[in-house]
Design a protein around this motif. Structure first.
Motif, mmCIF file in Angstrom:
data_model
loop_
_atom_site.group_PDB
_atom_site.id
_atom_site.type_symbol
_atom_site.label_atom_id
_atom_site.label_comp_id
_atom_site.label_asym_id
_atom_site.label_seq_id
_atom_site.Cartn_x
_atom_site.Cartn_y
_atom_site.Cartn_z
ATOM 1 N N SER A 112 0.827 -1.211 0.000
ATOM 2 C CA SER A 112 0.000 0.000 0.000
ATOM 3 C C SER A 112 0.855 1.251 0.000
ATOM 4 O O SER A 112 0.582 2.215 -0.721
ATOM 5 N N LYS A 113 1.908 1.253 0.811
ATOM 6 C CA LYS A 113 2.801 2.418 0.847
ATOM 7 C C LYS A 113 3.538 2.573 -0.470
ATOM 8 O O LYS A 113 3.758 3.685 -0.951
ATOM 9 N N TRP A 114 3.907 1.447 -1.070
ATOM 10 C CA TRP A 114 4.572 1.479 -2.369
ATOM 11 C C TRP A 114 3.640 2.043 -3.446
ATOM 12 O O TRP A 114 4.079 2.744 -4.360
ATOM 13 N N GLY A 115 2.348 1.755 -3.303
ATOM 14 C CA GLY A 115 1.373 2.250 -4.268
ATOM 15 C C GLY A 115 0.881 3.653 -3.977
ATOM 16 O O GLY A 115 0.040 4.190 -4.712
ATOM 17 N N GLY A 116 1.374 4.275 -2.900
ATOM 18 C CA GLY A 116 1.004 5.646 -2.580
ATOM 19 C C GLY A 116 -0.396 5.798 -2.021
ATOM 20 O O GLY A 116 -1.026 6.851 -2.156
ATOM 21 N N VAL A 117 -0.911 4.741 -1.356
ATOM 22 C CA VAL A 117 -2.254 4.790 -0.778
ATOM 23 C C VAL A 117 -2.244 5.629 0.497
ATOM 24 O O VAL A 117 -1.257 5.634 1.242
ATOM 25 N N GLY A 118 -3.332 6.335 0.764
ATOM 26 C CA GLY A 118 -3.436 7.179 1.947
ATOM 27 C C GLY A 118 -3.413 6.384 3.244
ATOM 28 O O GLY A 118 -3.770 5.203 3.277
ATOM 29 N N GLU A 119 -3.000 7.038 4.322
ATOM 30 C CA GLU A 119 -2.843 6.362 5.608
ATOM 31 C C GLU A 119 -4.153 5.785 6.120
ATOM 32 O O GLU A 119 -4.180 4.688 6.683
#
Length: 229
Positions: A112-119
């Motif tokens: 998710s962090k790699w895909g730039g998803v919000g916190e």
């Protein structure tokens, strides 16, 4: 009175959709045609077609949601049947389940962090490897959205059920301990239902993995959320 009619209509409609899905699955016994998958697709298309708000459907859908607890408890019967065998497998089942929970949470956060998803979405995604009630509570506690966490749990359950046979065949995992732990850890109740259809012992292992995974996720999810976010 209107809420009662809406609720009854939602419950009856859900049951009808499931019966249609069951009929389809009995005709073509493919994993991706499991009754819960077909029923979910029919329900979603019906709500979109008739422009019925999700909140309206959940007047009755919430009643069905309350039956999740008793449904999980009912899985205790095959555990009782295989209790002697399962006692001998305590260590491998618990070890595999804990590893599965850690991998499920960490991979979800990293991807998710790699895909730039919000916190907020990531917090909702973290407890996807647990059952719906646990996932909603955990997501709420770490700063996620309860309803979104429930959606991720459904995606994990349905996706795991659809792909489990292909993944297990590709990885050449055939022993009931490996298949049961893998399915129960990743796909919880929906996957366990599929495992139970194949073999009651595999389903029993999957049931234990599902329960243990829910406990482990509820404990370590807040820790992972604090460490990696």
């Amino acid at each position: 009175m209107s809420n009662l009619i809406i609720g009854l209509t939602a419950v009856i409609g859900t049951i009808v959709c499931y019966l249609i899905g069951l009929k389809v699955y009995q005709q073509w016994r493919y994993t991706f045609m499991a009754p819960v998958i077909i029923a979910t697709l029919i329900l979603v298309m019906s709500l979109l077609l008739f422009q019925i708000p999700y909140e309206t459907y959940m007047i009755g859908g919430g009643w069905i949601n309350h039956l999740l607890g008793p449904a999980v408890v009912a899985l205790a019967y095959p555990l009782y049947e295989h209790r002697n065998t399962l006692k001998q497998l305590t260590f491998p089942i618990l070890t595999g389940t804990v590893i599965g929970a850690v991998v499920g949470i960490s991979s979800g956060i990293l991807l998710s962090k790699w895909g730039g998803v919000g916190e907020e979405i990531i917090y909702s995604l973290i407890p996807k490897n647990s059952t719906t009630p646990v996932a909603m509570e955990v997501a709420s506690g770490v700063g996620g959205i309860e309803s979104l966490a429930a959606v991720f749990v459904m995606i994990a359950g349905i996706g795991g059920s659809m792909l489990s046979s292909f993944v297990l065949r590709f990885t050449r995992v055939h022993h009931y301990i490996g298949t049961g732990v893998g399915i129960g850890s990743a796909s919880h109740a929906i996957g366990t239902a599929i495992a139970m259809e194949r073999d009651s012992l595999e389903g029993s292992v999957s049931t234990i993995a599902m329960v243990v995974s829910a406990i482990v996720v509820s404990v370590i999810a807040p820790l992972f959320a604090g460490w990696w976010m």
